[in-house]
Scaffold this motif. Structure first.
Motif, mmCIF file in Angstrom:
data_model
loop_
_atom_site.group_PDB
_atom_site.id
_atom_site.type_symbol
_atom_site.label_atom_id
_atom_site.label_comp_id
_atom_site.label_asym_id
_atom_site.label_seq_id
_atom_site.Cartn_x
_atom_site.Cartn_y
_atom_site.Cartn_z
ATOM 1 N N LEU A 41 -26.870 34.175 71.473
ATOM 2 C CA LEU A 41 -27.688 32.972 71.596
ATOM 3 C C LEU A 41 -26.764 31.778 71.333
ATOM 4 O O LEU A 41 -26.283 31.592 70.213
ATOM 5 C CB LEU A 41 -28.834 32.999 70.583
ATOM 6 C CG LEU A 41 -29.925 31.942 70.746
ATOM 7 C CD1 LEU A 41 -30.783 32.239 71.971
ATOM 8 C CD2 LEU A 41 -30.812 31.887 69.498
ATOM 9 N N VAL A 42 -26.495 30.999 72.370
ATOM 10 C CA VAL A 42 -25.582 29.863 72.233
ATOM 11 C C VAL A 42 -26.358 28.679 71.653
ATOM 12 O O VAL A 42 -27.324 28.206 72.251
ATOM 13 C CB VAL A 42 -24.963 29.478 73.587
ATOM 14 C CG1 VAL A 42 -23.947 28.356 73.383
ATOM 15 C CG2 VAL A 42 -24.287 30.683 74.231
ATOM 16 N N VAL A 43 -25.912 28.216 70.504
ATOM 17 C CA VAL A 43 -26.619 27.128 69.815
ATOM 18 C C VAL A 43 -26.117 25.796 70.362
ATOM 19 O O VAL A 43 -24.969 25.402 70.131
ATOM 20 C CB VAL A 43 -26.404 27.220 68.299
ATOM 21 C CG1 VAL A 43 -27.133 26.064 67.598
ATOM 22 C CG2 VAL A 43 -26.915 28.563 67.776
ATOM 23 N N THR A 44 -26.991 25.112 71.071
ATOM 24 C CA THR A 44 -26.621 23.878 71.766
ATOM 25 C C THR A 44 -27.226 22.631 71.133
ATOM 26 O O THR A 44 -27.203 21.557 71.740
ATOM 27 C CB THR A 44 -27.039 23.968 73.246
ATOM 28 O OG1 THR A 44 -28.402 24.420 73.339
ATOM 29 C CG2 THR A 44 -26.147 24.942 73.993
ATOM 30 N N ALA A 49 -27.676 18.062 77.682
ATOM 31 C CA ALA A 49 -28.162 19.002 78.688
ATOM 32 C C ALA A 49 -27.059 19.396 79.660
ATOM 33 O O ALA A 49 -27.041 20.524 80.163
ATOM 34 C CB ALA A 49 -29.349 18.392 79.442
ATOM 35 N N ASP A 50 -26.127 18.475 79.931
ATOM 36 C CA ASP A 50 -25.024 18.804 80.839
ATOM 37 C C ASP A 50 -24.226 20.004 80.336
ATOM 38 O O ASP A 50 -23.761 20.830 81.122
ATOM 39 C CB ASP A 50 -24.089 17.600 81.003
ATOM 40 C CG ASP A 50 -24.643 16.553 81.953
ATOM 41 O OD1 ASP A 50 -25.694 16.824 82.581
ATOM 42 O OD2 ASP A 50 -24.043 15.473 82.059
ATOM 43 N N ASP A 51 -24.049 20.114 79.013
ATOM 44 C CA ASP A 51 -23.319 21.254 78.473
ATOM 45 C C ASP A 51 -24.096 22.554 78.684
ATOM 46 O O ASP A 51 -23.502 23.602 78.952
ATOM 47 C CB ASP A 51 -23.032 21.056 76.989
ATOM 48 C CG ASP A 51 -21.778 20.230 76.740
ATOM 49 O OD1 ASP A 51 -21.070 19.905 77.712
ATOM 50 O OD2 ASP A 51 -21.506 19.904 75.566
ATOM 51 N N VAL A 52 -25.402 22.499 78.544
ATOM 52 C CA VAL A 52 -26.216 23.686 78.810
ATOM 53 C C VAL A 52 -26.060 24.090 80.271
ATOM 54 O O VAL A 52 -25.904 25.276 80.587
ATOM 55 C CB VAL A 52 -27.701 23.435 78.471
ATOM 56 C CG1 VAL A 52 -28.536 24.676 78.787
ATOM 57 C CG2 VAL A 52 -27.858 23.046 77.002
ATOM 58 N N CYS A 53 -26.072 23.129 81.174
ATOM 59 C CA CYS A 53 -25.901 23.439 82.596
ATOM 60 C C CYS A 53 -24.517 24.025 82.871
ATOM 61 O O CYS A 53 -24.372 24.929 83.704
ATOM 62 C CB CYS A 53 -26.138 22.188 83.435
ATOM 63 S SG CYS A 53 -27.869 21.644 83.481
ATOM 64 N N ARG A 54 -23.510 23.518 82.178
ATOM 65 C CA ARG A 54 -22.178 24.110 82.326
ATOM 66 C C ARG A 54 -22.195 25.578 81.903
ATOM 67 O O ARG A 54 -21.630 26.447 82.574
ATOM 68 C CB ARG A 54 -21.166 23.334 81.482
ATOM 69 C CG ARG A 54 -20.822 21.951 82.001
ATOM 70 C CD ARG A 54 -19.780 21.290 81.096
ATOM 71 N NE ARG A 54 -19.286 20.050 81.678
ATOM 72 C CZ ARG A 54 -19.769 18.836 81.384
ATOM 73 N NH1 ARG A 54 -20.776 18.724 80.516
ATOM 74 N NH2 ARG A 54 -19.254 17.761 81.953
ATOM 75 N N LEU A 55 -22.838 25.870 80.782
ATOM 76 C CA LEU A 55 -22.907 27.244 80.278
ATOM 77 C C LEU A 55 -23.721 28.141 81.206
ATOM 78 O O LEU A 55 -23.402 29.321 81.385
ATOM 79 C CB LEU A 55 -23.505 27.246 78.868
ATOM 80 C CG LEU A 55 -22.587 26.668 77.793
ATOM 81 C CD1 LEU A 55 -23.382 26.311 76.546
ATOM 82 C CD2 LEU A 55 -21.476 27.650 77.445
ATOM 83 N N GLY A 64 -30.091 28.276 71.772
ATOM 84 C CA GLY A 64 -30.840 27.972 70.560
ATOM 85 C C GLY A 64 -30.840 26.490 70.278
ATOM 86 O O GLY A 64 -29.801 25.822 70.376
ATOM 87 N N GLU A 65 -32.010 25.967 69.931
ATOM 88 C CA GLU A 65 -32.174 24.562 69.575
ATOM 89 C C GLU A 65 -32.868 24.483 68.211
ATOM 90 O O GLU A 65 -33.541 25.416 67.796
ATOM 91 C CB GLU A 65 -32.994 23.826 70.625
ATOM 92 C CG GLU A 65 -32.279 23.632 71.957
ATOM 93 C CD GLU A 65 -31.175 22.586 71.883
ATOM 94 O OE1 GLU A 65 -31.296 21.658 71.055
ATOM 95 O OE2 GLU A 65 -30.195 22.695 72.639
ATOM 96 N N SER A 66 -32.703 23.329 67.533
ATOM 97 C CA SER A 66 -33.262 23.265 66.185
ATOM 98 C C SER A 66 -33.981 21.967 65.854
ATOM 99 O O SER A 66 -34.492 21.830 64.748
ATOM 100 C CB SER A 66 -32.151 23.485 65.145
ATOM 101 O OG SER A 66 -31.256 22.402 65.130
#
Length: 251
Positions: A41-44, A49-55, A64-66
């Motif tokens: 689970l990659v904690v972003t 959001a651009d980093d999530v799209c890259r991943l 994972g978000e908090s």
């Protein structure tokens, strides 16, 4: 969708992600467990959001978000940008931070599961919110719940103490719109990680004897994933080792 292939940030994430995948695969093999038996689970949280799209472009699907409402905005942006050809490739987002009752409604709209449930008030709020989200078509299945266990009884760290765990689990099981999936732990900073992960494994074994379907154990982060996998973790939550240092200015 925005094209990120070849940019420096994508290259950085690809290198870090591959290193973590190798660590995780090696830890699973060393524990004589089946390949793929522990989810990454990659904690972003704090990252855009651009980093999530890259991943996503690098093959990751679980994040994972908090913090809410940061998470809700980010999930909406990612889903608008990323439309997979196969619905099975759609990204999923788990809430791994503390949930305020007043924000349960928004969390229930985007989260696959909440890893940090530790109070009856939060169970009840999530149960109501998930039921509404199902009725309104914002989700198609019950909201997953993992109960956060306190390994040292420190209230500042969050979590339910072992003595109160079963009663809270019964409360989750009684909510039609929730599904009890297992337990989550954060190893205390004081003491040996091996000791705390062994304690988590002991508590989880006893828990599964009572709740046979609650087989998940969310344990382990960037610094202790190997110890967690050896103790039976089914999900490691990795942020810094993949994302790098937290941005100076968060969303």
């Amino acid at each position: 969708m925005t094209e990120f292939s070849g940019d420096p940030r994508t290259a950085e994430l690809a290198e870090r992600l591959e290193a973590v995948r190798r660590r995780l695969d090696a830890a699973v093999a060393a524990a004589n467990r089946p390949a793929g038996s522990c989810e990454l689970l990659v904690v972003t949280k704090f990252f855009p959001a651009d980093d999530v799209c890259r991943l996503l472009g690098l093959g990751e699907r679980a994040f994972g978000e908090s913090r809410e409402p940061e998470a809700g905005r980010k999930v909406a942006e990612v889903r608008a940008e990323w439309t997979p050809a196969d619905p099975a490739d759609a990204p999923v987002f788990d809430m791994i931070g503390s949930v305020q009752s007043k924000k349960a409604g928004s969390v229930a709209r985007w989260a696959r599961a909440v890893h940090s449930v530790d109070r009856p008030k939060v169970v009840d709020a999530l149960g109501r919110a998930a039921a509404s989200a199902l009725d309104e078509g914002h989700r198609t299945d019950p909201l997953g719940v993992l109960l956060q266990v306190s390994l040292d009884g420190d209230p500042l760290r969050g979590g339910v103490v072992e003595e109160d765990l079963l009663a809270l689990a019964e409360r989750v099981s009684a909510a039609d719109a929730l599904r009890l999936r297992g337990l989550m732990v954060i190893a205390p900073l004081e003491g040996e990680r091996e000791h705390w992960m062994a304690e988590a494994a002991r508590i989880h074994r006893a828990f599964v004897e009572r709740f046979a379907d609650a087989v998940e154990l969310s344990a382990g982060m960037s610094g202790d994933m190997e110890v967690a996998v050896a103790a039976g973790s089914t999900c490691v939550r990795v942020g810094t080792a993949i994302m790098g240092d937290r941005p100076l200015v968060s969303q």
